[in-house]
Write an enzyme that holds these catalytic residues in place. Sequence first.
Site, PDB file in Angstrom:
ATOM      1  N   ASP A 119      30.081 -49.306  41.349  1.00  0.00           N
ATOM      2  CA  ASP A 119      28.916 -48.972  42.178  1.00  0.00           C
ATOM      3  C   ASP A 119      28.422 -47.549  41.708  1.00  0.00           C
ATOM      4  O   ASP A 119      28.970 -46.912  40.875  1.00  0.00           O
ATOM      5  CB  ASP A 119      29.292 -49.022  43.714  1.00  0.00           C
ATOM      6  N   HIS A 138      26.940 -47.129  47.072  1.00  0.00           N
ATOM      7  CA  HIS A 138      26.307 -48.050  46.461  1.00  0.00           C
ATOM      8  C   HIS A 138      24.728 -48.180  47.092  1.00  0.00           C
ATOM      9  O   HIS A 138      23.962 -49.309  46.793  1.00  0.00           O
ATOM     10  CB  HIS A 138      26.645 -49.419  47.038  1.00  0.00           C
TER      11      HIS A 138
END
Length: 544
Positions: A278, A114
Amino acid sequence: MEPKTIKTTPFAGQRPGTSGLRKKVRVFAQPHYLENFVQSIFDTQDALAGGSLVVGGDGRYYNREAIQTILRMAAANGVARVLVGQGGILSTPAVSCLIRKYKTQGGIVLSASHNPGGPEEDFGIKFNVASGGPAPESVTEAMFARTQTIDTYRSLDCPDTDLDQLGTVQIGTMQVEVIDPVADYAALMESLFDFGAIEALFNSGLFKLRFDAMHAVTGPYAIEILENRLGASPGTVMNGVPLPDFGGHHPDPNLAHAQELVHLCHGTDGLDFGAASDGDGDRNMILGKEFFVTPSDSLAVLAANAHLTPGYKHGIRGIARSMPTSQAADRVAEAMGIESFETPTGWKFFGNLLDAGRITLCGEESFGTGSDHVREKDGLWAVLFWLNLLAVRKQSVAEIVTEHWRHFGRNFYTRHDYEAVNAEAAAGLVNHLNVLLPALPGKRLGAYTVAYADDFAYTDPIDGSVSKHQGIRIGFEGGARIVLRLSGTGTEGATLRVYVESYEPDPTKHHQDPQDALAPLIRIARDLAQIEERTGRAEPTVIT
Ligand code: G16
């Protein structure tokens, strides 16, 4: 094409963290830096010589360059066959799926998850073992030890491989198969969930949904599964094209970084279902109309309803959660009469429990949920699981969760992150807490009485390995908890995470905002750890 042996010297700091080695691109791009780490994988994983390997990444900046380096080095190190995703793309759960399906000796994932991407941002590399899961600590420690003594690496002088053309090519004696990154993963999803029921829900015309791929790896997966196979209308997948810099955003599916999606769920006209994943496709965020499902609640709800999906209709064996994850899932396990486990942060700690068949579902507060179908957390899997439940229960997200709370009680939960704080100050804060711990049990802090306080250590029930210093737990009578630990995934200074939880059995109090319900405990955590005094930060950087 003869393999060349190239001289090198060790770099400091190549110890993998919570999930592989993550550094700035400019660190990875130094001559020999990536090569040293990759050679340390080959030097410690003997089965790769003559074996096969999966390679792919989340498409971030430096992905393609790194893959070319890895292919040359794999060929020079005697790997027989590499499966690589077209365009260099493979989500983390897809890598796990491929390793298991094609029984390779492991896989290399290129991602910093992420964390943002781009020339000034982050890159990462992670090795997954033959079970499909992240390398356990014994393996990552061996790799790290090798990085500290390495003096040569092997590579092949050859042109770049065309990563965009499906098919098989040869590098030296090694076969490289450029494969469709989505097909095998999509087939696995279809075997677990009721695609017919989900399709009917989409076709009803009464259900509004969007999936935010955040310009990261799940775009192609979500378009194929949600739009092409399940018939969601084109455009359901937003930000669906993977970009090297994720469009300049953090590909982090949470309330702070997926604001556009959050906004679309607002109002009476808002979406019925919003989801995001993500950078590398292993995390998920689930939203309903004006409703955020905490990852901890999501795990508990999926566990309690798993029997409603084809893949889990025979029930689940056990549930595991990482230590900072709320205890909501423990209550479900108790009610179902199945085992529950509390493991350190890091998906790798679920591996042995999954392999031994002790657990079926597992999850983490850090937006990770998964099961024994692969050995990684799996963002789209969680989204499809939720869609299957919505289709079968014919209720809204909010109705399903509030009904769950009525039945099991609500675990209010929040995480406060203090990012990029001075590393020494953060270490000092942890030491300070460690000194306080022995005197805390029995003490009253505000309206709460400390039931236990420790520096969490985990003994793996399968192989007996012990992992110490996994975070500070302060548990109160009645089930409230404060947990503090330093992140193992940051690339700048230290990130202090403060996790706060309380248990509320009374349904008339379930509507409260978690920040309000938890305010007294948040204050206790700040005071006890002297957060402002030691870090200079009066408020957290991110609240989830
Ligand atoms: C990684 C790990 C997770 C962990 C998360 C946060 O996720 O795989 O197990 O919960 O980092 O770790 P930390 O709190 O140490 O920053 P990902 O999605 O970044 O690979």
